[in-house]
Write an enzyme that holds these catalytic residues in place. Sequence first.
Site, short mmCIF file in Angstrom:
data_model
loop_
_atom_site.label_atom_id
_atom_site.label_comp_id
_atom_site.label_asym_id
_atom_site.label_seq_id
_atom_site.Cartn_x
_atom_site.Cartn_y
_atom_site.Cartn_z
N GLU A 164 -7.61 11.07 -20.40
CA GLU A 164 -8.28 11.85 -19.30
C GLU A 164 -8.20 13.24 -19.62
OE1 GLU A 164 -6.96 10.13 -15.61
OE2 GLU A 164 -7.07 8.05 -16.39
N GLU A 268 -8.71 1.70 -18.47
CA GLU A 268 -8.05 1.64 -17.09
C GLU A 268 -9.24 1.18 -16.23
OE1 GLU A 268 -5.77 4.56 -15.15
OE2 GLU A 268 -4.87 5.40 -17.38
#
Length: 333
Positions: A164, A268
Amino acid sequence: MKRRQLLTLLALTGTAGCGTSPEPPAAAPAPSPAQRLGSALATTAPSPSLSPGPTATPTASATGKPGVMLGSYLALGGKTLRQSLALRREQLGRDQRIVHRFYPWDGYVPTAEPDVAGHSMLMVSWHGAPWAGILDGGSDAGIRSVARKLRDMDRPILLRWGWEMNGDWFPWSGAANGQDPAGYVRVWRRLHRIFAEQDAGNVSWIWSPNWNSSPDVSWNQMQRYYPGDDYVDWVGVSGYNFYGESPATLFGPVTRRYGARKPIILSETAAVSGKAGYIRKLHTWVEDNPAVGAVVWFDTDIQEGTDHDFRFDTDASALAAYRAMARDPHFNG
């Protein structure tokens, strides 16, 4: 590198990309729940050892092609990892194909994961750090140490470092490091080189941006952080149904951009409401997108800093939807 130990996984690199039409933009970028995962998750002492399972082997789906690997990050309130794995085995009638763990950048990194069966794939999300302290060589000794520990686990490992990076919530993000994505690329390649020097050939590398960028500006677009095909084995993506986002919205852009070159892992994902509907949509979307080789649910009800419950068994319909996905031969990778 000897990553050919993961022949089944890397064979997915030849699959076609997604053909799903994009949907309208969803809510503003939001960090995944894992942003608050600190070193405490990796400092818990492991449970007593389980007997090792068989070596991970390829399993073909009903189509004869490698099936999708289905797994999770598991942290269930009041249960150890072993107990959580046993509960999911009882509910789904199968083991987790991927077990996701988080390791700190400079804290305790285990030398084994005895609760993760030998026929399950270990996925490690390794925290990043500010880039300057890596690029100047000051972290090389620590990187070598982690590389040797993962190498000596003597099992295939999916390594997701510095995930991320296109968000603004981590100290290893572009926003926190001079708005220079090229610096992230240099860090990634340095880590990759050091692991190669330590002969960590059991490690495959997951490059894993967030599904949308924050800030959403030109310099911070996810593709600017891509280290290059020679340095990436899987392309991952974090995407959560917080505000009704569909799988096509969350995962379609990454799959279309990289799916013809690399296998895609939904590294995720979870939903906070309307779980049964989201799981059914996810099930269908993955089946319709053969570039996707793995799905990893963020399966926890004790995530620090949020009241959200990401478990898929919060109601009978959600559990039934997830069980149907888990038992579909398409997900028997």
